[in-house]
Design an enzyme around this catalytic site. Structure first.
Site, PDB file in Angstrom:
ATOM      1  N   ASN A  22      -2.099  -2.584  13.023  1.00  0.00           N
ATOM      2  CA  ASN A  22      -3.557  -2.400  12.970  1.00  0.00           C
ATOM      3  C   ASN A  22      -4.008  -1.163  13.734  1.00  0.00           C
ATOM      4  O   ASN A  22      -4.841  -0.389  13.250  1.00  0.00           O
ATOM      5  CB  ASN A  22      -4.268  -3.644  13.505  1.00  0.00           C
ATOM      6  CG  ASN A  22      -3.967  -4.871  12.663  1.00  0.00           C
ATOM      7  OD1 ASN A  22      -3.372  -4.750  11.593  1.00  0.00           O
ATOM      8  ND2 ASN A  22      -4.368  -6.042  13.140  1.00  0.00           N
TER       9      ASN A  22
ATOM     10  N   GLN B 108      -7.509  -2.158   3.861  1.00  0.00           N
ATOM     11  CA  GLN B 108      -6.491  -1.357   3.189  1.00  0.00           C
ATOM     12  C   GLN B 108      -7.114  -0.575   2.023  1.00  0.00           C
ATOM     13  O   GLN B 108      -6.567   0.433   1.584  1.00  0.00           O
ATOM     14  CB  GLN B 108      -5.361  -2.274   2.698  1.00  0.00           C
ATOM     15  CG  GLN B 108      -4.222  -1.551   2.021  1.00  0.00           C
ATOM     16  CD  GLN B 108      -3.005  -2.437   1.874  1.00  0.00           C
ATOM     17  OE1 GLN B 108      -2.298  -2.702   2.828  1.00  0.00           O
ATOM     18  NE2 GLN B 108      -2.761  -2.910   0.664  1.00  0.00           N
TER      19      GLN B 108
ATOM     20  N   TYR C  52      -9.482  -6.635  12.435  1.00  0.00           N
ATOM     21  CA  TYR C  52      -8.870  -6.144  11.196  1.00  0.00           C
ATOM     22  C   TYR C  52      -8.863  -7.225  10.129  1.00  0.00           C
ATOM     23  O   TYR C  52      -8.606  -8.404  10.396  1.00  0.00           O
ATOM     24  CB  TYR C  52      -7.421  -5.686  11.460  1.00  0.00           C
ATOM     25  CG  TYR C  52      -6.703  -5.247  10.199  1.00  0.00           C
ATOM     26  CD1 TYR C  52      -6.837  -3.951   9.727  1.00  0.00           C
ATOM     27  CD2 TYR C  52      -5.937  -6.144   9.458  1.00  0.00           C
ATOM     28  CE1 TYR C  52      -6.199  -3.544   8.551  1.00  0.00           C
ATOM     29  CE2 TYR C  52      -5.301  -5.748   8.288  1.00  0.00           C
ATOM     30  CZ  TYR C  52      -5.442  -4.449   7.835  1.00  0.00           C
ATOM     31  OH  TYR C  52      -4.824  -4.049   6.677  1.00  0.00           O
TER      32      TYR C  52
ATOM     33  N   LYS D 134      -8.164   3.517   2.009  1.00  0.00           N
ATOM     34  CA  LYS D 134      -7.374   4.725   1.809  1.00  0.00           C
ATOM     35  C   LYS D 134      -7.546   5.363   0.437  1.00  0.00           C
ATOM     36  O   LYS D 134      -7.778   6.579   0.333  1.00  0.00           O
ATOM     37  CB  LYS D 134      -5.900   4.439   2.110  1.00  0.00           C
ATOM     38  CG  LYS D 134      -5.641   4.468   3.623  1.00  0.00           C
ATOM     39  CD  LYS D 134      -4.287   4.001   4.015  1.00  0.00           C
ATOM     40  CE  LYS D 134      -4.185   2.497   4.105  1.00  0.00           C
ATOM     41  NZ  LYS D 134      -5.191   1.838   4.970  1.00  0.00           N
TER      42      LYS D 134
ATOM     43  N   GLU E 100     -18.808  22.319 -15.305  1.00  0.00           N
ATOM     44  CA  GLU E 100     -19.186  20.974 -15.774  1.00  0.00           C
ATOM     45  C   GLU E 100     -18.332  19.904 -15.097  1.00  0.00           C
ATOM     46  O   GLU E 100     -18.821  18.843 -14.717  1.00  0.00           O
ATOM     47  CB  GLU E 100     -19.027  20.887 -17.295  1.00  0.00           C
ATOM     48  CG  GLU E 100     -20.069  21.699 -18.046  1.00  0.00           C
ATOM     49  CD  GLU E 100     -19.728  21.864 -19.522  1.00  0.00           C
ATOM     50  OE1 GLU E 100     -19.242  20.903 -20.145  1.00  0.00           O
ATOM     51  OE2 GLU E 100     -19.941  22.974 -20.046  1.00  0.00           O
TER      52      GLU E 100
ATOM     53  N   ASN F 260     -17.096  27.990 -23.120  1.00  0.00           N
ATOM     54  CA  ASN F 260     -17.740  26.890 -22.387  1.00  0.00           C
ATOM     55  C   ASN F 260     -17.453  26.935 -20.888  1.00  0.00           C
ATOM     56  O   ASN F 260     -16.328  27.221 -20.483  1.00  0.00           O
ATOM     57  CB  ASN F 260     -17.254  25.546 -22.942  1.00  0.00           C
ATOM     58  CG  ASN F 260     -17.665  25.343 -24.386  1.00  0.00           C
ATOM     59  OD1 ASN F 260     -18.719  25.811 -24.800  1.00  0.00           O
ATOM     60  ND2 ASN F 260     -16.819  24.673 -25.149  1.00  0.00           N
TER      61      ASN F 260
ATOM     62  N   SER G 204     -13.727  26.193 -27.943  1.00  0.00           N
ATOM     63  CA  SER G 204     -13.896  24.960 -28.704  1.00  0.00           C
ATOM     64  C   SER G 204     -12.822  24.928 -29.778  1.00  0.00           C
ATOM     65  O   SER G 204     -12.403  25.966 -30.292  1.00  0.00           O
ATOM     66  CB  SER G 204     -15.286  24.950 -29.330  1.00  0.00           C
ATOM     67  OG  SER G 204     -15.289  24.146 -30.486  1.00  0.00           O
TER      68      SER G 204
ATOM     69  N   THR H 213     -39.591  27.418  -9.704  1.00  0.00           N
ATOM     70  CA  THR H 213     -39.888  26.053  -9.254  1.00  0.00           C
ATOM     71  C   THR H 213     -40.181  25.289 -10.532  1.00  0.00           C
ATOM     72  O   THR H 213     -40.702  25.883 -11.499  1.00  0.00           O
ATOM     73  CB  THR H 213     -41.111  25.987  -8.312  1.00  0.00           C
ATOM     74  OG1 THR H 213     -42.260  26.416  -9.033  1.00  0.00           O
ATOM     75  CG2 THR H 213     -40.936  26.841  -7.062  1.00  0.00           C
ATOM     76  N   HIS H 214     -39.817  24.042 -10.588  1.00  0.00           N
ATOM     77  CA  HIS H 214     -39.980  23.227 -11.804  1.00  0.00           C
ATOM     78  C   HIS H 214     -39.245  23.859 -13.001  1.00  0.00           C
ATOM     79  O   HIS H 214     -39.630  23.646 -14.142  1.00  0.00           O
ATOM     80  CB  HIS H 214     -41.449  23.030 -12.168  1.00  0.00           C
ATOM     81  CG  HIS H 214     -42.305  22.577 -11.017  1.00  0.00           C
ATOM     82  ND1 HIS H 214     -42.509  21.247 -10.706  1.00  0.00           N
ATOM     83  CD2 HIS H 214     -42.980  23.287 -10.080  1.00  0.00           C
ATOM     84  CE1 HIS H 214     -43.291  21.160  -9.643  1.00  0.00           C
ATOM     85  NE2 HIS H 214     -43.582  22.389  -9.231  1.00  0.00           N
TER      86      HIS H 214
ATOM     87  N   LYS I 145     -17.549  29.701 -29.347  1.00  0.00           N
ATOM     88  CA  LYS I 145     -17.887  29.058 -28.076  1.00  0.00           C
ATOM     89  C   LYS I 145     -17.089  29.589 -26.883  1.00  0.00           C
ATOM     90  O   LYS I 145     -15.900  29.884 -26.982  1.00  0.00           O
ATOM     91  CB  LYS I 145     -17.634  27.536 -28.168  1.00  0.00           C
ATOM     92  CG  LYS I 145     -18.622  26.781 -29.006  1.00  0.00           C
ATOM     93  CD  LYS I 145     -20.052  26.815 -28.502  1.00  0.00           C
ATOM     94  CE  LYS I 145     -20.351  25.799 -27.433  1.00  0.00           C
ATOM     95  NZ  LYS I 145     -20.109  24.414 -27.753  1.00  0.00           N
TER      96      LYS I 145
ATOM     97  N   SER J 218       0.826  -1.220   0.000  1.00  0.00           N
ATOM     98  CA  SER J 218       0.000   0.000   0.000  1.00  0.00           C
ATOM     99  C   SER J 218       0.852   1.259   0.000  1.00  0.00           C
ATOM    100  O   SER J 218       0.329   2.363   0.100  1.00  0.00           O
ATOM    101  CB  SER J 218      -0.943  -0.010   1.211  1.00  0.00           C
ATOM    102  OG  SER J 218      -0.205  -0.155   2.414  1.00  0.00           O
TER     103      SER J 218
END
Ligand code: ARG
Length: 460
Positions: free
Chosen positions: A110, A322, A317, A325, A290, A285, A277, A155-156, A283, A23
């Site tokens: 441990n 392991q 344990y 992590k 995003e 963006n 772009s 709303t909506h 463009k 690890s």
């Protein structure tokens, strides 16, 4: 590098097994916590006369040298070591000989790993909280500048009632304040020291667990040694809190993305936080927003990983653990990265107030206020609602707004209407009159900003 557990084995570990088992590639980031945990353990062993005081001091000095050598680049972490604990102990022994070998008295990897993760994440929580505080402050500053910036509330995703941009973004400040308090709760339960749990059954040595815990800044020690080594609730809780943060950042991102579209054009991102772009020259963006929205998926995945890893593990344990992590580190890294990119993007974006005001003028968002006007004249709300609905239908048919519909059209639907209706449905007035706590009026926004700043100042 040699394994710590060689005595019982006749053969070397196969290379493939070593790679699979190791690890170090991801737990090396806990070197400082591992060393500091070991220093506290060594100090406690010395104070309890479990090892000789002079040897304890030598160990502490040796560990301190290793720490500064790693930090200043003199010592490279050996990627052939099984894990960071093996590396540090091996290096100490290489430097101090048999004295180094006394460090692991009354300890197991441990309880050591359980300690290291808690120490490491405790620090990360503080950094993430600081990042969230910065974002809340940026939101509050934007809100200060936009207390009178009228926009439609939705709303909506349909225009609903008039609010201000300050009111809209203070909703995100409220979410982030809850995130701060959630992180501080997680920290409370995380800040308990497992050292002394040993492999699973504690130890026969006369440890002073509380002293070691105090030395490392913990509030208490774990209750049960099996749980001490096999509890990863704090990783699950943290990744759940981080997931909720990402839900918030993702929703905010989604709105930024919409607001940047030509269809909305409510905000303009600074060039430094937008991309172009390769083919479409026009463009601009909102890639950062995003990506933040997209990266939320990673963090939710990390939470799922942790829940799934832990759900079937018999006490205490098991090596499955392991796997904790990479998941929790990824969640922490991702949230930190997102906050770093997101906060200056918000700070530098331009608010296109006229476009917001124009959008607010369409969509009959003052219809509720128009109905409330009739209620003020004594009509029951349900009748007022119906009359206003009919008015809206007339407006749609004529292609006008409530503000531009002539008074005789109003009177045709309900004789209680008078010239003062135009004042009642004025958007600025509609917002200003919503003085209720939590609402969009300037007074209310002022107290929301004040409350958010208080939370930022209080929670650590
Ligand atoms: N690298 C291990 C982990 O992250 C450390 C604990 C190893 N313990 C053991 N009994 N093999 O979980």
């Amino acid at each position: 590098m040699a394994q710590l557990w060689k005595g019982r084995f006749k053969k070397e570990l196969a290379k493939e097994t070593n790679d699979f088992n190791s690890s170090i590639s991801f737990d090396k980031r806990m070197f400082e916590e591992d060393i500091k945990g070991s220093m506290a353990h060594a100090a406690m062993l010395g104070a309890q006369n479990i090892i000789d005081k002079s040897e304890s001091e030598k160990i502490i000095n040796g560990l301190s040298d290793i720490l500064s050598d790693i930090k200043n680049g003199k010592l490279k972490i050996d990627m052939n070591a099984e894990d960071i604990h093996t590396f540090v102990e091996g290096e100490l022994t290489a430097r101090l000989g048999s004295t180094g070998k006394r460090l692991h008295t009354a300890r197991s990897r441990n309880d050591q790993v359980a300690l290291d993760i808690r120490l490491y994440l405790r620090k990360e929580i503080s950094e993430i909280s600081d990042g969230i505080k910065k974002l809340i402050n940026v939101i509050c500053a934007k809100a200060e500048e936009n207390k009178n910036t009228i926009m439609p509330g939705y709303t909506h995703l349909q225009r609903a009632q008039p609010i201000t941009f300050a009111h809209h973004i203070m909703a995100y400040a409220a979410m982030l304040c809850r995130d701060l308090s959630r992180l501080s709760d997680v920290k409370k339960r995380m800040n308990i020291c497992p050292l002394g749990s040993g492999a699973l059954a504690g130890t026969t040595y006369p440890l002073n667990r509380k002293a070691a815990a105090r030395e490392l800044g913990f509030d208490d020690i774990t209750l049960n040694s099996l749980d001490g080594v096999s509890d990863r609730d704090f990783c699950i809780e943290l990744s759940a809190a981080l997931s909720i943060i990402m839900v918030h950042l993702s929703r905010f991102s989604e709105e930024i993305i919409m607001w940047c579209s030509w269809e909305f054009k409510f905000v303009e991102l600074d060039d430094a936080f937008s991309t172009g772009s390769s083919i479409m020259p026009q463009k601009k963006n909102p890639d950062i927003a995003e990506l933040v929205r997209g990266k939320s998926g990673r963090v939710f995945g990390d939470l799922t990983t942790l829940l799934t890893v832990m759900k079937g593990i018999a006490l205490a344990y098991n090596k499955d653990m392991q796997e904790d992590k990479e998941a929790i580190f990824d969640a922490v890294d991702t949230v930190k990265m997102c906050l770093t990119a997101f906060t200056p993007m918000i700070e530098t974006m331009t608010i296109l107030k006229d476009n917001m005001r124009n959008a607010a003028a369409k969509g009959f968002i003052n219809a509720t206020d128009c109905a409330d006007y009739l209620v003020g004249k004594g009509l029951p709300f349900r009748d007022a609602y119906k009359a206003t609905g009919e008015l809206v239908a007339v407006c749609i048919e004529k292609g006008v707004t409530l503000e531009t519909l002539p008074i005789d059209e109003y009177k045709k639907i309900c004789p209680m209407f008078d010239e003062d209706v135009y004042n009642a449905i004025n958007l600025e007035k509609c917002v200003a009159d919503r003085r209720v706590e939590g609402g969009p009026s300037v007074e209310s926004i002022d107290s929301q900003i004040k409350a958010a700043k208080e939370i930022v100042g209080q929670i650590c």
